[in-house]
Design a protein around this motif. Structure first.
Motif, PDB file in Angstrom:
ATOM      1  N   VAL A 187      -1.033   9.875  -0.439  1.00 23.19           N
ATOM      2  CA  VAL A 187      -0.967   8.453  -0.099  1.00 23.19           C
ATOM      3  C   VAL A 187      -0.280   8.265   1.251  1.00 23.19           C
ATOM      4  O   VAL A 187      -0.767   7.543   2.129  1.00 23.19           O
ATOM      5  N   ASP A 188       0.868   8.912   1.426  1.00 19.48           N
ATOM      6  CA  ASP A 188       1.596   8.797   2.697  1.00 19.48           C
ATOM      7  C   ASP A 188       0.767   9.332   3.854  1.00 19.48           C
ATOM      8  O   ASP A 188       0.814   8.792   4.971  1.00 19.48           O
ATOM      9  N   TRP A 189       0.003  10.398   3.608  1.00 24.84           N
ATOM     10  CA  TRP A 189      -0.858  10.956   4.662  1.00 24.84           C
ATOM     11  C   TRP A 189      -1.916   9.946   5.082  1.00 24.84           C
ATOM     12  O   TRP A 189      -2.170   9.760   6.263  1.00 24.84           O
ATOM     13  N   TRP A 190      -2.511   9.266   4.111  1.00 24.71           N
ATOM     14  CA  TRP A 190      -3.539   8.276   4.420  1.00 24.71           C
ATOM     15  C   TRP A 190      -2.938   7.077   5.153  1.00 24.71           C
ATOM     16  O   TRP A 190      -3.502   6.583   6.145  1.00 24.71           O
ATOM     17  N   ILE A 191      -1.826   6.592   4.706  1.00 26.01           N
ATOM     18  CA  ILE A 191      -1.203   5.434   5.354  1.00 26.01           C
ATOM     19  C   ILE A 191      -0.847   5.758   6.797  1.00 26.01           C
ATOM     20  O   ILE A 191      -1.005   4.926   7.708  1.00 26.01           O
TER      21      ILE A 191
ATOM     22  N   LYS B 223      -2.418   7.487   8.829  1.00 25.06           N
ATOM     23  CA  LYS B 223      -3.597   7.537   9.686  1.00 25.06           C
ATOM     24  C   LYS B 223      -3.841   6.211  10.420  1.00 25.06           C
ATOM     25  O   LYS B 223      -4.574   6.174  11.402  1.00 25.06           O
ATOM     26  N   TYR B 224      -3.234   5.143   9.936  1.00 24.83           N
ATOM     27  CA  TYR B 224      -3.496   3.815  10.492  1.00 24.83           C
ATOM     28  C   TYR B 224      -2.266   3.275  11.215  1.00 24.83           C
ATOM     29  O   TYR B 224      -1.133   3.632  10.882  1.00 24.83           O
TER      30      TYR B 224
ATOM     31  N   ARG C  54      -3.040  -1.516   5.377  1.00 25.91           N
ATOM     32  CA  ARG C  54      -3.846  -1.949   4.241  1.00 25.91           C
ATOM     33  C   ARG C  54      -5.239  -1.314   4.256  1.00 25.91           C
ATOM     34  O   ARG C  54      -5.938  -1.348   3.239  1.00 25.91           O
ATOM     35  N   SER C  55      -5.620  -0.742   5.371  1.00 23.90           N
ATOM     36  CA  SER C  55      -6.902  -0.038   5.442  1.00 23.90           C
ATOM     37  C   SER C  55      -6.940   1.167   4.504  1.00 23.90           C
ATOM     38  O   SER C  55      -8.012   1.692   4.215  1.00 23.90           O
ATOM     39  N   ALA C  56      -5.783   1.589   4.022  1.00 26.06           N
ATOM     40  CA  ALA C  56      -5.713   2.751   3.127  1.00 26.06           C
ATOM     41  C   ALA C  56      -5.964   2.367   1.673  1.00 26.06           C
ATOM     42  O   ALA C  56      -5.853   3.220   0.788  1.00 26.06           O
ATOM     43  N   VAL C  57      -6.337   1.120   1.403  1.00 29.12           N
ATOM     44  CA  VAL C  57      -6.464   0.680   0.015  1.00 29.12           C
ATOM     45  C   VAL C  57      -7.543   1.447  -0.742  1.00 29.12           C
ATOM     46  O   VAL C  57      -7.355   1.830  -1.909  1.00 29.12           O
TER      47      VAL C  57
ATOM     48  N   ALA D 111      -0.815  -2.373  -4.479  1.00 28.61           N
ATOM     49  CA  ALA D 111      -0.545  -3.603  -3.732  1.00 28.61           C
ATOM     50  C   ALA D 111       0.890  -3.631  -3.220  1.00 28.61           C
ATOM     51  O   ALA D 111       1.150  -4.008  -2.064  1.00 28.61           O
ATOM     52  N   ASP D 112       1.842  -3.225  -4.052  1.00 25.14           N
ATOM     53  CA  ASP D 112       3.242  -3.194  -3.631  1.00 25.14           C
ATOM     54  C   ASP D 112       3.441  -2.209  -2.484  1.00 25.14           C
ATOM     55  O   ASP D 112       4.171  -2.492  -1.521  1.00 25.14           O
ATOM     56  N   LYS D 113       2.806  -1.068  -2.585  1.00 25.92           N
ATOM     57  CA  LYS D 113       2.962  -0.044  -1.544  1.00 25.92           C
ATOM     58  C   LYS D 113       2.406  -0.524  -0.211  1.00 25.92           C
ATOM     59  O   LYS D 113       2.957  -0.207   0.851  1.00 25.92           O
TER      60      LYS D 113
END
Length: 222
Positions: free
Chosen positions: A24-28, A30-31, A37-40, A63-65
């Motif tokens: 998750v942190d890796w994806w977030i 990236k933006y 929010r593009s990582a949703v 959503a919280d993250k």
């Protein structure tokens, strides 16, 4: 578009595993910070890989993250049919293609197997191991009929093939995905029928060109 709702029975809570949170942190990352929010969609997929499905507490955790309204994540989860909104089989999620090419080649027989072995579509089997549904085109029309089982395509299936695949999953085995006939990928059964001369590729059939076609200058009009 079918109506997609969250399952009636929901877990009390959800927590990201350490491995999932790392992804998750890796994806977030990236933006840009203001576009996190593009990582949703990747996050919803990671949750599904962790739990097998996407629950309401998981939607709230995402959503919280991402500092999003819960309804915004719910909109995404209910729009994309790749997200399962209720528990699926612990052994296999079977998605049978029911679009025209597969239907003409026998997907109806595959669905009969699923119904007899598992139950009505979009219902968890009594032992909790299997879940099946009919889906629209999965893009493997040449290899019809086919089904996506968990993450892989099983192609050129017969009813007997699918029965054996279900038996294998029930026994804890991992049946090999891909075609069930003598072909490579989407090549014809038995092998390619055209461009089979090795000389076409190793240079032995090549003929020297002494003069390029249309290499003479066009005559000048008088």
């Amino acid at each position: 578009m079918s109506v997609r709702r969250l399952a009636k029975d929901q877990p009390a809570s959800f927590a990201f595993s350490k491995e999932t949170m790392k992804k998750v942190d890796w994806w977030i990352a990236k933006y840009p910070a203001d576009r996190a929010r593009s990582a949703v969609i990747p996050m919803l997929w990671l949750v599904q890989k962790q739990e097998g499905w996407v629950s309401e507490p998981a939607i709230r955790a995402i959503a919280d993250k991402l500092d999003m309204a819960y309804i915004r994540v719910l909109e995404v989860a209910t729009f994309y049919t790749m997200f399962m909104l209720e528990p699926v089989g612990s052994a296999a999620l079977i998605q049978v293609c029911g679009t025209t090419p597969c239907m003409l080649r026998g997907s109806g027989e595959l669905m009969k197997v699923c119904k007899s072995r598992i139950g009505e579509k979009q219902t968890l089997s009594a032992d909790g191991k299997f879940y099946w549904e009919e889906v629209e085109c999965l893009g493997a029309c040449v290899n019809a009929p086919m089904a996506m089982i968990n993450d892989y395509y099983f192609e050129d299936l017969t009813a007997a093939d699918l029965n054996q695949i279900i038996d294998d999953f029930a026994a804890g085995k991992a049946p090999k995905p891909g075609t069930r006939i003598d072909r490579v990928n989407s090549a014809p059964e038995g092998g390619p029928l055209t461009l089979t001369d090795p000389g076409l590729y190793d240079g032995t059939a090549a003929k020297p060109i002494s003069k390029l076609p249309n290499s003479d200058p066009a005559p000048v009009p008088a």
